[in-house]
Design a protein around this motif. Structure first.
Motif, PDB file in Angstrom:
ATOM      1  N   UNK A  37       0.839  -1.185   0.000  1.00 25.06           N
ATOM      2  CA  UNK A  37       0.000   0.000   0.000  1.00 25.06           C
ATOM      3  C   UNK A  37       0.875   1.237   0.000  1.00 25.06           C
ATOM      4  N   UNK A  38       0.243   2.369  -0.070  1.00 26.82           N
ATOM      5  CA  UNK A  38       0.983   3.616  -0.087  1.00 26.82           C
ATOM      6  C   UNK A  38       1.813   3.729   1.183  1.00 26.82           C
ATOM      7  N   UNK A  39       3.094   4.032   1.028  1.00 27.58           N
ATOM      8  CA  UNK A  39       3.973   4.214   2.172  1.00 27.58           C
ATOM      9  C   UNK A  39       4.644   2.945   2.646  1.00 27.58           C
ATOM     10  N   UNK A  40       4.240   1.802   2.145  1.00 24.33           N
ATOM     11  CA  UNK A  40       4.883   0.558   2.549  1.00 24.33           C
ATOM     12  C   UNK A  40       6.066   0.291   1.630  1.00 24.33           C
ATOM     13  N   UNK A  41       7.119  -0.248   2.203  1.00 24.24           N
ATOM     14  CA  UNK A  41       8.339  -0.496   1.445  1.00 24.24           C
ATOM     15  C   UNK A  41       8.124  -1.614   0.439  1.00 24.24           C
ATOM     16  N   UNK A  42       8.444  -1.337  -0.813  1.00 28.51           N
ATOM     17  CA  UNK A  42       8.391  -2.348  -1.848  1.00 28.51           C
ATOM     18  C   UNK A  42       9.812  -2.718  -2.262  1.00 28.51           C
ATOM     19  N   UNK A  43      10.709  -1.746  -2.169  1.00 27.62           N
ATOM     20  CA  UNK A  43      12.110  -1.949  -2.531  1.00 27.62           C
ATOM     21  C   UNK A  43      12.996  -1.605  -1.343  1.00 27.62           C
ATOM     22  N   UNK A  44      14.116  -2.320  -1.234  1.00 33.20           N
ATOM     23  CA  UNK A  44      15.054  -2.050  -0.138  1.00 33.20           C
ATOM     24  C   UNK A  44      16.477  -2.102  -0.686  1.00 33.20           C
ATOM     25  N   UNK A  45      17.329  -1.267  -0.122  1.00 33.43           N
ATOM     26  CA  UNK A  45      18.744  -1.248  -0.489  1.00 33.43           C
ATOM     27  C   UNK A  45      19.360  -2.587  -0.083  1.00 33.43           C
ATOM     28  N   UNK A  46      20.104  -3.252  -1.001  1.00 36.16           N
ATOM     29  CA  UNK A  46      20.633  -4.585  -0.689  1.00 36.16           C
ATOM     30  C   UNK A  46      21.625  -4.606   0.475  1.00 36.16           C
ATOM     31  N   UNK A  47      22.405  -3.534   0.650  1.00 37.35           N
ATOM     32  CA  UNK A  47      23.384  -3.518   1.737  1.00 37.35           C
ATOM     33  C   UNK A  47      22.888  -2.786   2.978  1.00 37.35           C
ATOM     34  N   UNK A  48      21.847  -1.978   2.838  1.00 32.47           N
ATOM     35  CA  UNK A  48      21.323  -1.217   3.962  1.00 32.47           C
ATOM     36  C   UNK A  48      19.792  -1.277   3.929  1.00 32.47           C
ATOM     37  N   UNK A  53       6.599   4.561  -5.304  1.00 30.23           N
ATOM     38  CA  UNK A  53       5.808   5.718  -5.713  1.00 30.23           C
ATOM     39  C   UNK A  53       6.657   6.966  -5.606  1.00 30.23           C
ATOM     40  N   UNK A  54       6.326   7.912  -6.446  1.00 34.76           N
ATOM     41  CA  UNK A  54       7.047   9.178  -6.382  1.00 34.76           C
ATOM     42  C   UNK A  54       8.427   9.068  -7.011  1.00 34.76           C
ATOM     43  N   UNK A  55       9.209  10.059  -6.749  1.00 34.20           N
ATOM     44  CA  UNK A  55      10.552  10.139  -7.326  1.00 34.20           C
ATOM     45  C   UNK A  55      11.446   9.034  -6.767  1.00 34.20           C
ATOM     46  N   UNK A  56      12.262   8.451  -7.645  1.00 35.95           N
ATOM     47  CA  UNK A  56      13.187   7.402  -7.208  1.00 35.95           C
ATOM     48  C   UNK A  56      14.257   7.997  -6.302  1.00 35.95           C
ATOM     49  N   UNK A  57      14.539   7.324  -5.200  1.00 39.54           N
ATOM     50  CA  UNK A  57      15.626   7.790  -4.342  1.00 39.54           C
ATOM     51  C   UNK A  57      16.976   7.598  -5.052  1.00 39.54           C
ATOM     52  N   UNK A  58      17.933   8.343  -4.623  1.00 37.66           N
ATOM     53  CA  UNK A  58      19.261   8.287  -5.237  1.00 37.66           C
ATOM     54  C   UNK A  58      19.829   6.872  -5.189  1.00 37.66           C
ATOM     55  N   UNK A  59      19.636   6.161  -4.060  1.00 38.43           N
ATOM     56  CA  UNK A  59      20.223   4.833  -3.947  1.00 38.43           C
ATOM     57  C   UNK A  59      19.641   3.872  -4.986  1.00 38.43           C
ATOM     58  N   UNK A  60      18.347   4.042  -5.357  1.00 33.39           N
ATOM     59  CA  UNK A  60      17.744   3.193  -6.389  1.00 33.39           C
ATOM     60  C   UNK A  60      18.403   3.475  -7.734  1.00 33.39           C
ATOM     61  N   UNK A 107      22.001  -3.403 -11.522  1.00 38.89           N
ATOM     62  CA  UNK A 107      20.897  -4.127 -10.886  1.00 38.89           C
ATOM     63  C   UNK A 107      19.575  -3.697 -11.538  1.00 38.89           C
ATOM     64  N   UNK A 108      18.552  -4.529 -11.367  1.00 40.03           N
ATOM     65  CA  UNK A 108      17.220  -4.184 -11.857  1.00 40.03           C
ATOM     66  C   UNK A 108      16.328  -3.888 -10.655  1.00 40.03           C
ATOM     67  N   UNK A 109      15.177  -3.307 -10.920  1.00 43.35           N
ATOM     68  CA  UNK A 109      14.232  -3.056  -9.830  1.00 43.35           C
ATOM     69  C   UNK A 109      13.828  -4.371  -9.160  1.00 43.35           C
ATOM     70  N   UNK A 110      13.704  -5.432  -9.947  1.00 42.46           N
ATOM     71  CA  UNK A 110      13.352  -6.735  -9.372  1.00 42.46           C
ATOM     72  C   UNK A 110      14.396  -7.196  -8.358  1.00 42.46           C
TER      73      UNK A 110
END
Length: 107
Positions: free
Chosen positions: A66-77, A85-92, A100-103
């Motif tokens: 849902x909105x605000x729930x983490x779908x992606x996480x940094x592999x090392x942190x 949603x929204x603008x991609x963070x720099x780490x992505x 790497x891919x989004x998957x």
């Protein structure tokens, strides 16, 4: 029932139009109420309340995060997350640029 509109005065024609507009509105209101009642019955039969199914908070969510729930996480942190949603963070962006891919970043 046939009405000879050619023999009617302008005032009579306008009155007839008003009556017709009211009849159409009344018909549409009745049909809308009938449709709503049918939808409410179907929702109840399926174990739902129609408001639950039509409220803005239930729209657009398709079983995933849902909105605000983490779908992606940094592999090392893993504390660095993104909902997708929204603008991609720099780490992505940096992870994608490194091959790497989004998957690969799914939480």
């Amino acid at each position: 029932m046939e009405i000879d509109v050619d023999s009617m005065s302008l005032e009579d024609l306008r009155n007839l139009r008003t009556q017709i507009d009211r009849a159409i509105s009344s018909y549409e209101t009745r049909r809308r109420k009938e449709a709503m009642a049918a939808l409410e019955r179907t929702a109840r039969e399926l174990g739902f309340n129609l408001n639950e199914l039509t409220s803005p908070s239930s729209r657009g969510r398709r079983g995933g995060a849902g909105e605000g729930q983490a779908k992606y996480a940094h592999p090392e942190n893993p504390s660095q997350t993104w909902s997708g949603r929204g603008r991609r963070p720099r780490w992505v962006t940096e992870q994608i640029e490194s091959g790497k891919s989004l998957e690969d970043l799914l939480a």
